[in-house]
Scaffold this motif. Sequence first.
Motif, mmCIF file in Angstrom:
data_model
loop_
_atom_site.group_PDB
_atom_site.id
_atom_site.type_symbol
_atom_site.label_atom_id
_atom_site.label_comp_id
_atom_site.label_asym_id
_atom_site.label_seq_id
_atom_site.Cartn_x
_atom_site.Cartn_y
_atom_site.Cartn_z
ATOM 1 N N THR A 56 0.909 -1.258 0.050
ATOM 2 C CA THR A 56 -0.007 -0.145 -0.020
ATOM 3 C C THR A 56 0.846 1.143 -0.101
ATOM 4 O OG1 THR A 56 -0.223 -0.034 2.431
ATOM 5 C CG2 THR A 56 -2.092 -1.161 1.172
ATOM 6 N N THR A 57 2.015 1.322 0.753
ATOM 7 C CA THR A 57 2.642 2.506 0.756
ATOM 8 C C THR A 57 3.963 2.645 -0.170
ATOM 9 O OG1 THR A 57 4.047 1.573 2.503
ATOM 10 C CG2 THR A 57 2.272 2.552 3.192
ATOM 11 N N TYR A 104 7.444 0.487 -5.637
ATOM 12 C CA TYR A 104 6.207 0.074 -5.398
ATOM 13 C C TYR A 104 5.933 -1.262 -6.107
ATOM 14 C CZ TYR A 104 5.019 4.916 -4.168
ATOM 15 O OH TYR A 104 5.147 6.065 -3.548
ATOM 16 N N LYS A 111 0.542 2.592 -9.978
ATOM 17 C CA LYS A 111 1.450 2.971 -8.954
ATOM 18 C C LYS A 111 2.275 4.165 -9.184
ATOM 19 C CE LYS A 111 0.390 -0.409 -5.964
ATOM 20 N NZ LYS A 111 0.018 -0.106 -4.847
ATOM 21 N N GLU A 114 0.142 7.100 -8.017
ATOM 22 C CA GLU A 114 -0.055 6.949 -6.695
ATOM 23 C C GLU A 114 1.336 7.600 -6.046
ATOM 24 O OE1 GLU A 114 -0.815 3.243 -4.596
ATOM 25 O OE2 GLU A 114 -2.341 2.858 -6.002
ATOM 26 N N ALA A 115 2.192 7.593 -6.694
ATOM 27 C CA ALA A 115 3.574 7.834 -6.256
ATOM 28 C C ALA A 115 3.662 9.406 -6.286
ATOM 29 C CB ALA A 115 4.663 7.420 -6.865
ATOM 30 N N ASP A 117 1.411 11.441 -6.091
ATOM 31 C CA ASP A 117 0.682 12.280 -4.778
ATOM 32 C C ASP A 117 0.998 11.571 -3.446
ATOM 33 O OD1 ASP A 117 -1.434 12.930 -6.525
ATOM 34 O OD2 ASP A 117 -2.948 11.207 -6.496
ATOM 35 N N ASN A 118 1.505 10.523 -3.359
ATOM 36 C CA ASN A 118 1.952 10.330 -2.034
ATOM 37 C C ASN A 118 3.327 10.599 -1.480
ATOM 38 O OD1 ASN A 118 -0.414 8.747 -1.925
ATOM 39 N ND2 ASN A 118 0.615 6.695 -2.212
ATOM 40 N N PRO A 120 4.998 13.585 -2.234
ATOM 41 C CA PRO A 120 4.478 14.010 -3.414
ATOM 42 C C PRO A 120 5.361 14.574 -4.387
ATOM 43 C CG PRO A 120 4.001 15.742 -1.844
ATOM 44 C CD PRO A 120 4.633 14.780 -1.164
#
Length: 164
Positions: A56-57, A104, A111, A114-115, A117-118, A120
């Motif tokens: 998830t992370t 990821y 993914k 997602e990367a 945003d996460n 960021p």
Amino acid sequence: MAADRRVGVAVDFSPCSKAALRWAVENMVRDGDHLILVNVQKEGHYEEGEMQLWETTGSPFIPLTELSDPGIVKKYGVKPDAETLDILNTVARQKEVVVLLKIYWGDAHEKICEAIDNIPLSCLIIGNRGLGKLKRVLLGSVSSHVVNNGTCPVTVVKNFDHGS
């Protein structure tokens, strides 16, 4: 603001991702930036607890100094090639850039978005393999998906070396 810039480069250590990395280093990365390599593996083979977290992370950030460590290679299943490491060591030295790798697991289309945003990321550079029309329809171009769905500026670097 300059110290807060996080320049992302999607890497799979292929010739086209090296072309994207070279382009990013020559045209985008400035002194004091964080250069964050985003790598997506299809699946992991790790201890249950860590893998569930990482799915998830993503992995923890892996600093450039550890990318040549055989233990890291074994733990994450990623082995950066000598040419990529040379590009990274040079930019880290010449431009005082912090280089980090984040891995990821899963579908690259999802993914990488997602990367963005996460992490960021301030921007992302991604290579384009130049798939033919049929393959692009069947597989879907990761770079096209990221351009259309990413939430930061995305630069697609075309790989002109068709011999690879």
